[in-house]
Design a protein around this motif. Sequence first.
Motif, PDB file in Angstrom:
ATOM      1  N   ALA A   2      -2.006 -39.374  73.139  1.00  0.00           N
ATOM      2  CA  ALA A   2      -1.966 -39.594  71.695  1.00  0.00           C
ATOM      3  C   ALA A   2      -3.011 -40.648  71.334  1.00  0.00           C
ATOM      4  CB  ALA A   2      -0.586 -40.070  71.271  1.00  0.00           C
ATOM      5  N   ILE A   3      -3.518 -40.549  70.111  1.00  0.00           N
ATOM      6  CA  ILE A   3      -4.484 -41.521  69.605  1.00  0.00           C
ATOM      7  C   ILE A   3      -4.040 -41.965  68.224  1.00  0.00           C
ATOM      8  CG2 ILE A   3      -6.856 -41.832  68.784  1.00  0.00           C
ATOM      9  CD1 ILE A   3      -7.720 -39.911  70.996  1.00  0.00           C
ATOM     10  N   VAL A   4      -4.059 -43.270  68.008  1.00  0.00           N
ATOM     11  CA  VAL A   4      -3.861 -43.839  66.679  1.00  0.00           C
ATOM     12  C   VAL A   4      -5.153 -44.578  66.351  1.00  0.00           C
ATOM     13  CG1 VAL A   4      -2.579 -45.506  65.292  1.00  0.00           C
ATOM     14  CG2 VAL A   4      -1.355 -44.043  66.913  1.00  0.00           C
ATOM     15  N   ASP A   5      -5.727 -44.286  65.211  1.00  0.00           N
ATOM     16  CA  ASP A   5      -7.002 -44.867  64.806  1.00  0.00           C
ATOM     17  C   ASP A   5      -6.887 -45.229  63.328  1.00  0.00           C
ATOM     18  OD1 ASP A   5      -9.646 -45.561  64.356  1.00  0.00           O
ATOM     19  OD2 ASP A   5     -10.471 -43.775  65.313  1.00  0.00           O
ATOM     20  N   MET A   6      -6.824 -46.526  63.039  1.00  0.00           N
ATOM     21  CA  MET A   6      -6.635 -46.986  61.669  1.00  0.00           C
ATOM     22  C   MET A   6      -7.659 -48.075  61.362  1.00  0.00           C
ATOM     23  SD  MET A   6      -2.435 -47.123  61.709  1.00  0.00           S
ATOM     24  CE  MET A   6      -2.268 -47.693  60.017  1.00  0.00           C
ATOM     25  N   SER A   7      -7.968 -48.231  60.077  1.00  0.00           N
ATOM     26  CA  SER A   7      -8.904 -49.278  59.676  1.00  0.00           C
ATOM     27  C   SER A   7      -8.554 -49.784  58.286  1.00  0.00           C
ATOM     28  CB  SER A   7     -10.344 -48.761  59.713  1.00  0.00           C
ATOM     29  OG  SER A   7     -10.500 -47.696  58.811  1.00  0.00           O
ATOM     30  N   VAL A   8      -9.094 -50.948  57.976  1.00  0.00           N
ATOM     31  CA  VAL A   8      -8.909 -51.548  56.661  1.00  0.00           C
ATOM     32  C   VAL A   8     -10.198 -52.274  56.284  1.00  0.00           C
ATOM     33  CG1 VAL A   8      -7.930 -53.731  57.521  1.00  0.00           C
ATOM     34  CG2 VAL A   8      -7.351 -52.938  55.225  1.00  0.00           C
ATOM     35  N   LYS A   9     -10.553 -52.215  55.016  1.00  0.00           N
ATOM     36  CA  LYS A   9     -11.717 -52.927  54.526  1.00  0.00           C
ATOM     37  C   LYS A   9     -11.256 -54.236  53.892  1.00  0.00           C
ATOM     38  CE  LYS A   9     -16.034 -52.565  52.128  1.00  0.00           C
ATOM     39  NZ  LYS A   9     -16.903 -51.890  51.202  1.00  0.00           N
ATOM     40  N   VAL A 100     -15.029 -54.162  57.879  1.00  0.00           N
ATOM     41  CA  VAL A 100     -13.998 -53.193  58.233  1.00  0.00           C
ATOM     42  C   VAL A 100     -13.410 -53.603  59.575  1.00  0.00           C
ATOM     43  CG1 VAL A 100     -13.519 -50.801  58.887  1.00  0.00           C
ATOM     44  CG2 VAL A 100     -15.024 -51.285  56.963  1.00  0.00           C
ATOM     45  N   VAL A 101     -12.083 -53.705  59.611  1.00  0.00           N
ATOM     46  CA  VAL A 101     -11.369 -53.943  60.861  1.00  0.00           C
ATOM     47  C   VAL A 101     -10.834 -52.592  61.316  1.00  0.00           C
ATOM     48  CG1 VAL A 101      -9.456 -55.148  61.993  1.00  0.00           C
ATOM     49  CG2 VAL A 101     -10.709 -56.266  60.118  1.00  0.00           C
ATOM     50  N   ARG A 102     -11.166 -52.221  62.540  1.00  0.00           N
ATOM     51  CA  ARG A 102     -10.703 -50.947  63.093  1.00  0.00           C
ATOM     52  C   ARG A 102      -9.858 -51.241  64.333  1.00  0.00           C
ATOM     53  NH1 ARG A 102     -14.345 -46.146  65.779  1.00  0.00           N
ATOM     54  NH2 ARG A 102     -12.664 -44.608  65.944  1.00  0.00           N
ATOM     55  N   TRP A 103      -8.692 -50.601  64.377  1.00  0.00           N
ATOM     56  CA  TRP A 103      -7.776 -50.756  65.504  1.00  0.00           C
ATOM     57  C   TRP A 103      -7.485 -49.350  66.002  1.00  0.00           C
ATOM     58  CZ3 TRP A 103      -3.304 -54.704  64.491  1.00  0.00           C
ATOM     59  CH2 TRP A 103      -2.900 -55.292  65.691  1.00  0.00           C
ATOM     60  N   ARG A 104      -7.802 -49.098  67.251  1.00  0.00           N
ATOM     61  CA  ARG A 104      -7.679 -47.759  67.821  1.00  0.00           C
ATOM     62  C   ARG A 104      -6.984 -47.863  69.166  1.00  0.00           C
ATOM     63  NH1 ARG A 104     -10.443 -44.294  71.334  1.00  0.00           N
ATOM     64  NH2 ARG A 104     -10.571 -42.149  70.585  1.00  0.00           N
ATOM     65  N   SER A 105      -6.114 -46.904  69.459  1.00  0.00           N
ATOM     66  CA  SER A 105      -5.447 -46.898  70.754  1.00  0.00           C
ATOM     67  C   SER A 105      -5.278 -45.483  71.269  1.00  0.00           C
ATOM     68  CB  SER A 105      -4.079 -47.584  70.667  1.00  0.00           C
ATOM     69  OG  SER A 105      -3.263 -46.927  69.710  1.00  0.00           O
ATOM     70  N   ALA A 106      -5.143 -45.398  72.572  1.00  0.00           N
ATOM     71  CA  ALA A 106      -4.821 -44.147  73.254  1.00  0.00           C
ATOM     72  C   ALA A 106      -3.667 -44.449  74.199  1.00  0.00           C
ATOM     73  CB  ALA A 106      -6.024 -43.622  74.016  1.00  0.00           C
ATOM     74  N   PHE A 107      -2.711 -43.527  74.269  1.00  0.00           N
ATOM     75  CA  PHE A 107      -1.535 -43.743  75.112  1.00  0.00           C
ATOM     76  C   PHE A 107      -0.844 -42.413  75.359  1.00  0.00           C
ATOM     77  CE2 PHE A 107      -0.570 -44.499  70.674  1.00  0.00           C
ATOM     78  CZ  PHE A 107       0.537 -43.693  70.436  1.00  0.00           C
ATOM     79  N   THR A 115       6.774 -38.789  68.130  1.00  0.00           N
ATOM     80  CA  THR A 115       6.819 -39.306  66.759  1.00  0.00           C
ATOM     81  C   THR A 115       7.203 -40.780  66.745  1.00  0.00           C
ATOM     82  OG1 THR A 115       7.374 -37.122  65.900  1.00  0.00           O
ATOM     83  CG2 THR A 115       7.861 -38.996  64.479  1.00  0.00           C
ATOM     84  N   LYS A 116       8.181 -41.157  67.562  1.00  0.00           N
ATOM     85  CA  LYS A 116       8.623 -42.554  67.619  1.00  0.00           C
ATOM     86  C   LYS A 116       7.505 -43.457  68.149  1.00  0.00           C
ATOM     87  CE  LYS A 116      12.237 -45.574  69.370  1.00  0.00           C
ATOM     88  NZ  LYS A 116      13.493 -45.667  70.133  1.00  0.00           N
ATOM     89  N   ALA A 117       6.839 -43.043  69.213  1.00  0.00           N
ATOM     90  CA  ALA A 117       5.766 -43.855  69.794  1.00  0.00           C
ATOM     91  C   ALA A 117       4.628 -44.039  68.795  1.00  0.00           C
ATOM     92  CB  ALA A 117       5.260 -43.211  71.081  1.00  0.00           C
ATOM     93  N   ASN A 118       4.203 -42.946  68.155  1.00  0.00           N
ATOM     94  CA  ASN A 118       3.152 -43.054  67.143  1.00  0.00           C
ATOM     95  C   ASN A 118       3.582 -43.960  65.997  1.00  0.00           C
ATOM     96  OD1 ASN A 118       0.980 -41.491  68.136  1.00  0.00           O
ATOM     97  ND2 ASN A 118       2.047 -39.619  67.609  1.00  0.00           N
ATOM     98  N   GLY A 119       4.824 -43.850  65.575  1.00  0.00           N
ATOM     99  CA  GLY A 119       5.326 -44.680  64.485  1.00  0.00           C
ATOM    100  C   GLY A 119       5.326 -46.161  64.824  1.00  0.00           C
ATOM    101  N   ILE A 120       5.677 -46.496  66.056  1.00  0.00           N
ATOM    102  CA  ILE A 120       5.666 -47.905  66.483  1.00  0.00           C
ATOM    103  C   ILE A 120       4.251 -48.465  66.398  1.00  0.00           C
ATOM    104  CG2 ILE A 120       5.936 -49.429  68.481  1.00  0.00           C
ATOM    105  CD1 ILE A 120       8.369 -47.634  69.278  1.00  0.00           C
ATOM    106  N   VAL A 121       3.295 -47.738  66.965  1.00  0.00           N
ATOM    107  CA  VAL A 121       1.914 -48.216  66.968  1.00  0.00           C
ATOM    108  C   VAL A 121       1.375 -48.303  65.538  1.00  0.00           C
ATOM    109  CG1 VAL A 121      -0.437 -47.725  67.751  1.00  0.00           C
ATOM    110  CG2 VAL A 121       1.503 -47.370  69.308  1.00  0.00           C
ATOM    111  N   GLN A 122       1.624 -47.295  64.722  1.00  0.00           N
ATOM    112  CA  GLN A 122       1.159 -47.331  63.328  1.00  0.00           C
ATOM    113  C   GLN A 122       1.786 -48.496  62.561  1.00  0.00           C
ATOM    114  OE1 GLN A 122       2.043 -43.381  61.930  1.00  0.00           O
ATOM    115  NE2 GLN A 122       0.327 -42.484  63.045  1.00  0.00           N
ATOM    116  N   PHE A 123       3.068 -48.776  62.797  1.00  0.00           N
ATOM    117  CA  PHE A 123       3.714 -49.907  62.137  1.00  0.00           C
ATOM    118  C   PHE A 123       3.045 -51.224  62.531  1.00  0.00           C
ATOM    119  CE2 PHE A 123       6.644 -53.468  62.615  1.00  0.00           C
ATOM    120  CZ  PHE A 123       6.989 -53.682  61.297  1.00  0.00           C
ATOM    121  N   ILE A 124       2.761 -51.381  63.813  1.00  0.00           N
ATOM    122  CA  ILE A 124       2.126 -52.615  64.289  1.00  0.00           C
ATOM    123  C   ILE A 124       0.767 -52.791  63.611  1.00  0.00           C
ATOM    124  CG2 ILE A 124       1.089 -53.725  66.306  1.00  0.00           C
ATOM    125  CD1 ILE A 124       3.417 -52.391  67.943  1.00  0.00           C
TER     126      ILE A 124
END
Length: 139
Positions: A2-9, A100-107, A115-124
């Motif tokens: 799984a990959i979560v890739d989020m960013s904020v300006k 831009v701050v980008r936070w990306r993970s693979a796990f 769904t639970k694992a992705n939700g935990i990482v996205q919440f963090i």
Amino acid sequence: MAIVDMSVKLAAPASEVWSLVGDFLALHTWHPAVPTCEPVGEGGGIRRLTSGNGGPTFDEVQLERDEDNHRMRYAILGKPFPLENYSSWLSVEDTDGGCVVRWRSAFAPDEGNETKANGIVQFIYKSGFDALVARFGAG
């Protein structure tokens, strides 16, 4: 995998934001979901995090660091969440009028807990980004 890739300006220069988020041993100074962050052993390459609201305590190891380009990579040691082989990259890049701050993970999420694992990482990530926006302003 799984990959979560989020960013904020943000409305601040990358160097200013990196001086806060780039300190591997100071996550607790800006992230509301992490009330404590302590070094483990000598050298500062491993940190012990305590999650808020009764969450787990766990260690992370810094794998790579690039001060000039405002990037780092780290991994979770052990298995505090329903996932394994978690590796994450955090970077801060200048943009017009801010950064831009980008936070990306693979796990690898545990079977049946994707769904639970992705939700935990996205919440963090989201709670950290919300704190950064409150501090530096949205870009």
